[in-house]
Design an enzyme around this catalytic site. Sequence first.
Site, PDB file in Angstrom:
ATOM      1  N   HIS A  29      38.129  36.368  36.430  1.00 13.53           N
ATOM      2  CA  HIS A  29      39.358  36.994  36.941  1.00 13.53           C
ATOM      3  C   HIS A  29      40.009  37.778  35.799  1.00 13.53           C
ATOM      4  O   HIS A  29      39.987  37.325  34.659  1.00 13.53           O
ATOM      5  CB  HIS A  29      40.299  35.881  37.413  1.00 13.53           C
ATOM      6  N   ASN A  30      40.605  38.936  36.111  1.00 12.80           N
ATOM      7  CA  ASN A  30      41.252  39.742  35.057  1.00 12.80           C
ATOM      8  C   ASN A  30      40.356  39.827  33.830  1.00 12.80           C
ATOM      9  O   ASN A  30      40.786  39.543  32.700  1.00 12.80           O
ATOM     10  CB  ASN A  30      42.586  39.115  34.622  1.00 12.80           C
ATOM     11  N   GLU A  47      36.103  41.472  37.354  1.00 10.15           N
ATOM     12  CA  GLU A  47      37.172  42.166  38.061  1.00 10.15           C
ATOM     13  C   GLU A  47      37.638  43.398  37.294  1.00 10.15           C
ATOM     14  O   GLU A  47      37.813  43.343  36.076  1.00 10.15           O
ATOM     15  CB  GLU A  47      38.364  41.221  38.262  1.00 10.15           C
ATOM     16  N   ASP A  55      40.669  46.230  37.465  1.00 14.15           N
ATOM     17  CA  ASP A  55      41.959  46.567  38.042  1.00 14.15           C
ATOM     18  C   ASP A  55      42.248  48.030  37.698  1.00 14.15           C
ATOM     19  O   ASP A  55      42.561  48.324  36.536  1.00 14.15           O
ATOM     20  CB  ASP A  55      42.964  45.669  37.309  1.00 14.15           C
ATOM     21  N   HIS A  72      46.504  45.421  33.477  1.00 10.92           N
ATOM     22  CA  HIS A  72      47.214  44.558  34.411  1.00 10.92           C
ATOM     23  C   HIS A  72      48.481  45.289  34.821  1.00 10.92           C
ATOM     24  O   HIS A  72      49.431  45.366  34.054  1.00 10.92           O
ATOM     25  CB  HIS A  72      47.541  43.227  33.714  1.00 10.92           C
ATOM     26  N   GLU A 131      39.829  46.319  42.092  1.00 10.14           N
ATOM     27  CA  GLU A 131      41.166  46.315  42.669  1.00 10.14           C
ATOM     28  C   GLU A 131      41.704  47.720  42.453  1.00 10.14           C
ATOM     29  O   GLU A 131      41.981  48.122  41.327  1.00 10.14           O
ATOM     30  CB  GLU A 131      42.012  45.267  41.955  1.00 10.14           C
TER      31      GLU A 131
END
Length: 747
Positions: A303-304, A333, A335, A348, A382
């Site tokens: 994640h992240n 991931e 983003d 983020h 994302e």
Amino acid sequence: ELEEGTAEEDDNLQSMLVGTVMRKIKSRSWKKQRYFKLQDDCMTIWYKSKKAGNTHSTFSVSDVEAIREGHQSEVLLSIADEFPADRCFTLVFRGRRGNLDLVAESAEEAQSWISGMRKLIENLENMGEREKLDQWIGDWFKKADKNNDGRMNFKEVRDLLKMMNVDMNEHHAHRLFTMADKSQSGTLEDDEFILFYKMLTQREDVLRVFQEYSVDGQTLSQSDLEDFLREEQLEEADFQQHAKQLIERYEPSDTAKLLNAMTFDGFLMYLGSAEGSIFNPQKRGVFQDMSQPLCHYFISSSHNTYLMEDQLRGQSSVEGYIRALTRGCRCVEVDCWDGANGEPIVYHGHTFTSKILFKDVVSAVGTYAFKVSDYPVILSIENHCSVEQQRVMAQHLNHILGDKLLKSTLDGKVPIGLPSPEDLKGKILLKAKKIGGLEESLNEIAEDSLNGEISDEDEVAELDEDNLHRESKSKQRLSKELSDCVVYCKSVRFSSFKHSRVHSKFYEVVSFTESKARKHLRETGAEFVHHNTQQLTRVYPSGFRTDSSNFNPQEMWNVGCQIVALNFQTAGEGMDLNDGLFSQNGRCGYVLKPGFLRDAEKRFDPEGPQKQDGYQPVILNIQVISGQQLPKVNIKEDSIVDPLVRVEIHGVPMDQAKQETRYIDNNGFNPVWYDTLHFTIHTPELAVVRFVVEDYDKTSKNDFVGQYTLPLSCMQQGYRHIHLLSKDGTSIPPSSLFVHIRITRLE
């Protein structure tokens, strides 16, 4: 000694022993000269700044995981215009220590360090357990020999025992010292010190076992050893063959080998080896069926991935992707946000974390995706970008990844289910939103309009736990180019399991925050299990975890969620369990789920495992016998650990349990417990066992000393060593626990 030989033949090592001035680079503006030198032990690199007094730093070759040549780190890429690639290299350390970026004065010097370091690392990897131990003893000797005269007086030995976590009474220590001082010089030279160490580490616990099986008390004949393998180690294999192999492999004495026998030393070597460890060597490589649909596997997921520390002001870094992928992670991931000059960026959103270019992330993934595993990598996108920058994203993906990017179904036909990890070897899959379904895009009836409109899924705002961001549910426009890169993993919103049963397609992937997933698994566990037999589900940490902490992935695995995304950058229980589950099957990042989580008819419910047909609980008995050379936790010179061992079972709710041994006062060197812990396990197929060693503290929280985590299904029975790992999952030789394991069916 073996090392001297290697150093003489090798010019690179010779020049490293002399030492070299190189620039250490931290950023475009921080570039300082340092003098680097390989120590004579060929194990330690020493460096200091040219002007500072006598302060210097060292690191051990064994701490280095890899050497990257050229501009292969963000820092070196940022100064690429200043120093040519052939003078640059990066040392990557194990665990969470930062990289060391270096620029040599010439290409030859850089090459000499790169080749030399690689040679040293290779030597280390080929070293046997015995040599590693001698190496370790030698390192301690150097630390304790304060006046560097190559010998140790009694005071130096006493200080050393403190450093090694041993609290021994003076009288006993002195007796051993005198026995080891064969030359009666009042000091211990090299070999005498090794003898002293061997007397100090006499393994009474192993000797007991040895004598129980040895007919003459001196050696184990081949048939004694066969009895031991059959009765204690409960091995299935051909005992005769195996006993022969063990003598061949681990017996140091040639005389004993000729007699087909094993001495105590050989027995100790066997029990300390990989075969004597708690992890079953047959489960080390890829041993599972890899040809089932993707949704039948647990998939190691991050994640992240771009974050190196916390989520509010941490560094974003391509390094995060490299580290996760080289740890076997298979779903990362990304983003994405609109960046300057039409270039999409990754960070983020709405926080102070630094920003990196999308194309740099894609390059790193392309380079590192298949270094440790051939099985597919999923890029979970994302997407917060405008249609224009989505087109740029699609161009980068196509251009940089080329054939590695999966662009259409495997045979070009409309499939009826997900392909397998085997089918997708070497492929990178995009998980993102898509205009329409797989069927339309294959039949090319895709709309004429270049861009489609879709409504946003709940990931736009991870804080939507309390619907804090109503406005984020607006329509988002998608570029057809990016949409076309999505084949088997179309991100969709979840409405209900009932709705999914009727309407959902096998290529649709739902994402839940941990709290939503928890709500579903507690209220409708069996429905969740059924859903996961058909399609992929991703679970990610709540947006409130701004410190990048992790949730416990086990309860998500219990209902068959495949993509349980953790913060790989954060050490602790969550990552220990993830490392434990994925340490089997070649560390390839895919683990086949148990049959009852793959079969839609089974209706498995983790809340009621005894209702499962084929329900077969087991009893796990663990006798914690002793510990060896536990690392010091407290930096304070005088403190010595008071160790206790906790065994935790992670599994279905009925199986969650923890028990601990008593603590031993002041002995981290060779504590002995002989404490037995009992567990009943209702769903052994899902159980993961975590051994934790802590330093007991009656006034405050216990300090962490070491841990080791593995699936119950990978555990060997009998007398076994557990080689402990540090907080961030790297090994800390020679720290271990010695245990006896029994698993019996509950009749």
